[in-house]
Design an enzyme around this catalytic site. Structure first.
Site, short mmCIF file in Angstrom:
data_model
loop_
_atom_site.label_atom_id
_atom_site.label_comp_id
_atom_site.label_asym_id
_atom_site.label_seq_id
_atom_site.Cartn_x
_atom_site.Cartn_y
_atom_site.Cartn_z
N LYS A 190 -0.65 47.03 31.12
CA LYS A 190 -1.90 47.59 31.00
C LYS A 190 -2.74 47.10 31.90
O LYS A 190 -3.17 45.98 32.07
CB LYS A 190 -2.27 46.65 29.45
CG LYS A 190 -3.16 47.51 28.61
CD LYS A 190 -4.92 47.68 29.38
CE LYS A 190 -5.32 46.63 29.18
NZ LYS A 190 -6.91 46.90 29.87
N GLU A 265 -2.80 33.36 34.76
CA GLU A 265 -3.37 33.14 35.94
C GLU A 265 -4.70 33.53 35.77
O GLU A 265 -5.14 34.46 35.69
CB GLU A 265 -2.63 34.17 37.10
CG GLU A 265 -1.34 33.78 37.41
CD GLU A 265 -0.63 34.21 38.56
OE1 GLU A 265 0.46 34.26 38.95
OE2 GLU A 265 -1.32 35.23 39.12
N CYS A 299 -9.85 34.93 42.56
CA CYS A 299 -9.67 33.70 41.83
C CYS A 299 -9.45 32.65 42.91
O CYS A 299 -9.72 31.55 42.40
CB CYS A 299 -8.53 34.16 41.07
SG CYS A 299 -7.02 34.29 42.04
N GLU A 396 -17.72 30.18 37.09
CA GLU A 396 -16.95 31.10 38.03
C GLU A 396 -17.92 32.42 38.05
O GLU A 396 -18.23 33.14 37.32
CB GLU A 396 -15.67 31.45 37.56
CG GLU A 396 -15.00 32.37 38.66
CD GLU A 396 -13.56 33.01 38.13
OE1 GLU A 396 -13.55 33.45 36.69
OE2 GLU A 396 -12.69 32.99 38.83
P1 NAD Z 1 -10.60 40.11 32.25
O1 NAD Z 1 -9.97 38.82 31.57
O2 NAD Z 1 -11.93 40.38 31.51
O3 NAD Z 1 -9.51 41.12 31.95
C1 NAD Z 1 -8.37 41.05 32.66
C2 NAD Z 1 -7.45 42.04 31.78
O4 NAD Z 1 -7.16 41.58 30.40
C3 NAD Z 1 -8.00 43.63 31.65
O5 NAD Z 1 -6.85 44.45 31.70
C4 NAD Z 1 -8.52 43.44 30.37
O6 NAD Z 1 -8.44 44.91 29.63
C5 NAD Z 1 -7.51 42.73 29.47
N1 NAD Z 1 -7.96 42.07 28.32
C6 NAD Z 1 -9.24 41.55 27.96
N2 NAD Z 1 -9.30 41.09 26.78
C7 NAD Z 1 -8.11 41.26 26.38
C8 NAD Z 1 -7.38 40.89 25.10
N3 NAD Z 1 -8.18 40.26 23.89
N4 NAD Z 1 -5.98 40.99 24.99
C9 NAD Z 1 -5.47 41.49 26.01
N5 NAD Z 1 -5.94 42.01 27.07
C10 NAD Z 1 -7.09 41.68 27.26
O7 NAD Z 1 -10.88 39.76 33.70
P2 NAD Z 1 -11.39 40.64 34.97
O8 NAD Z 1 -12.76 40.48 34.64
O9 NAD Z 1 -10.62 41.77 34.82
O10 NAD Z 1 -10.92 39.78 36.12
C11 NAD Z 1 -11.49 38.65 36.76
C12 NAD Z 1 -10.84 37.41 36.43
O11 NAD Z 1 -9.50 37.24 36.79
C13 NAD Z 1 -11.54 36.05 37.13
O12 NAD Z 1 -11.60 35.13 36.19
C14 NAD Z 1 -10.53 35.69 37.98
O13 NAD Z 1 -10.70 34.45 38.56
C15 NAD Z 1 -9.47 36.04 37.41
N6 NAD Z 1 -8.14 36.17 38.44
C16 NAD Z 1 -7.21 35.34 38.47
C17 NAD Z 1 -6.25 35.20 39.14
C18 NAD Z 1 -5.27 34.18 39.22
O14 NAD Z 1 -3.98 34.32 40.23
N7 NAD Z 1 -5.71 33.08 38.94
C19 NAD Z 1 -6.17 36.27 40.25
C20 NAD Z 1 -7.06 37.25 40.05
C21 NAD Z 1 -8.10 37.23 39.06
#
Ligand code: NAD
Length: 503
Positions: A190, A265, A299, A396
């Site tokens: 997804k 992550e 991240c 963040e």
């Molecule tokens: P997000 O959590 O909003 O979304 C990530 C994914 O989760 C998307 O595909 C979204 O549709 C899905 N999602 C959202 N709500 C959900 C739910 N209730 N159930 C299942 N899936 C759901 O994150 P974002 O804004 O897309 O990405 C940025 C974030 O990702 C930042 O906080 C960043 O630090 C983090 N990130 C972490 C790493 C790591 O390795 N630690 C790497 C890259 C990004």
């Protein structure tokens, strides 16, 4: 023709098919419309519509989970060398279409060609690395006891869900999907709703490389619909998630009823600590690179600069000069260093911190402004005169925004560095070896680099502590997540079995 115009013309060619058909879900090797219709995908460069995208819902996830379930046994039992060959072919397919992937990624996310051209190739590297691990993935140990020969072996856990965010989405997806496939799992992916283009390219490349139908399925949609349904599906055995910390909590809750294994992550607010004995020229380069590359939407970015007060003034002056020189522009121009932020919502979030910084009493030493209104462009920003209690130091922001905080002693630096909910990465700049050993031992982070920016080595563990995540990727750690350990004990003789009920 300039390289920018050349890239725009090529992108136009690549996007034509998406404009015509939109992006459909891919389930069991078939294109499938979304149960909830379509949603529109737009570019952050000029806010234009790129294409329609299938709006997947619980019914699509159910079909994809069933397809992954049906494809699992044959994929698990395929001889390792055959699986390895397919993964290598996927890597070759990615390399062959690296330019298309990079250009689509830039247009979809606002990331720059400068970095995305490398990220596409990193995706191929991920497949090659895990292809090389396929043969030994099931190896175990032999643990002899007085009465038993105990052996361990690993088995793939089953169909898994992979949920990815919009920052460098192609590379991140391969980082999860390659080890899952190498382990013998099947996948329902997804992708983030804001960046669906390259997830579609990946499933196409995989199928062209010979991946059997149903082994990798892609369902587009939103978190609260398709994402939630994936976490709740009983045929999905584990969820590999990359995204925000608060979404990580939801993933855990949603998977509770089906006892899902989760790898999370999550976010970061990572410190880079610069002591006055460091190589300050190299430290300056690394500080700038680790917050302003990849639009700061990274991240592992070092978004908190902890600078020793003895060198603060000089270091910040050089920093301001360099930050003001960073080239913001069209992401397809190879000279551009920062492109637009991914969506209007994210742009509003990042720019809201320009006022928050001032309200908290910090100084906007560079940037702090938006550029035009054609797309979601901001100037790279530096806040100085900050302290660790301020929101700009604790939250963040996930954009090209750095908060500089002074310290005087090593103890103070450590206390500021650890006084945060997150714990993903840390970067320490010092030439005092014993201090580096002491400091890295006490710093609360999953990954630390000393006198270096983040240089990823694929066999090392990747992941965070505290609110930055649970679990590790990389090397054999990936297989620990996608596989189950099994123990089998073989009696080596006639050891005494305690008799119950015997006369
Ligand atoms: P997000 O959590 O909003 O979304 C990530 C994914 O989760 C998307 O595909 C979204 O549709 C899905 N999602 C959202 N709500 C959900 C739910 N209730 N159930 C299942 N899936 C759901 O994150 P974002 O804004 O897309 O990405 C940025 C974030 O990702 C930042 O906080 C960043 O630090 C983090 N990130 C972490 C790493 C790591 O390795 N630690 C790497 C890259 C990004």
């Amino acid at each position: 023709m300039s390289k920018l115009n050349d890239n725009i013309a090529k992108l136009d060619g690549y996007l034509g098919r998406f404009r015509k058909t939109g992006i459909l879900n891919r389930i069991a090797g078939q294109d499938v419309a979304g149960a909830d219709g379509v949603f529109q995908n737009t570019s952050p460069v000029d806010k234009s519509v790129i294409c329609d995208v299938a709006h997947g819902a619980a019914a699509d996830i159910d079909a994809a989970a069933n397809a992954a379930h049906d494809a699992f046994a044959a994929w698990r039992d395929m001889p390792a060398l055959e699986r390895k060959k397919i993964l290598i072919k996927i890597a070759e397919g990615i390399e062959a279409r690296a330019e298309e992937i990079a250009l689509c990624e830039c247009w979809d996310t606002g990331q720059t060609y400068k970095f995305m051209s490398k990220a596409a190739l990193r995706g191929a590297e991920n497949f090659r690395y895990f292809a090389d691990q396929v043969v030994q993935a099931r190896d175990g140990q032999q643990l002899q006891s007085p009465t038993l020969m105990n052996v361990t072996t690993r088995k793939p856990i089953g169909p898994v869900g992979v949920i990815t965010p919009w920052n460098t989405p192609f590379m991140l997806s391969t980082w999860k999907i390659a080890p899952a496939l190498a382990a013998g799992c099947t996948v329902v992916h997804k992708p983030a709703e804001a960046s669906p283009l390259t997830a579609r390219l990946l499933v196409e490349i995989a199928e062209e490389a010979g991946l059997p139908p149903g082994v990798l399925n892609t369902v587009n949609g939103f978190g609260e619909g398709a994402g939630k349904a994936l976490c709740e599906h009983p045929k999905i055995k584990a969820i590999a998630f990359v995204g925000e910390s608060r979404t990580g909590s939801l993933i855990t809750k949603q998977g509770a009823d089906t006892l899902k294994r989760n790898h999370l992550e999550l976010g970061g607010k990572n410190p880079v600590i610069v002591f006055d004995d460091a190589d300050l020229d190299r430290a300056l380069d690394a500080v700038i690179f680790m917050i302003y590359s990849i639009n700061g939407e990274r991240c592992t970015s070092s978004s908190r600069l902890l600078i020793q007060d003895t060198i603060r003034e000089e270091f910040e002056a050089k920093l301001i000069e360099r930050v003001n020189n960073i080239k913001v522009g069209h992401p397809l121009d190879p000279a551009t260093e920062i492109g637009p932020l991914v969506t209007e919502e994210h742009f509003n979030k990042v720019t809201s911190y320009f006022d928050i910084a001032k309200e908290d009493g910090a100084t906007v030493a560079a940037g702090g402004v938006t550029i035009g209104d054609e797309g979601y462009f901001v100037r790279p920003t530096l806040f100085t005169n900050a302290n660790n209690k301020m929101r700009i130091a604790q939250e963040e922001i996930f954009g090209p925004v750095l908060t500089s905080i002074p310290f005087s002693t090593e103890e103070e630096a450590l206390s500021i560095a650890n006084d945060i909910d997150y714990g993903l990465t840390g970067y320490v700049w010092t030439n005092d070896l014993t201090r580096a050993l002491r400091f890295t031992d006490a710093l609360e982070a999953g990954m630390i680099w000393v006198n270096s920016e983040n240089v990823r080595h694929l066999p090392t563990p990747f992941g965070g502590v505290k609110a930055s995540g649970i679990g590790r990727d990389g090397g054999d750690w990936s297989f620990e997540f996608y596989m189950e350990q099994k123990h089998i004990g073989f009696a080596t003789g006639q050891h005494k079995i305690t008799k119950l009920g015997a006369l």
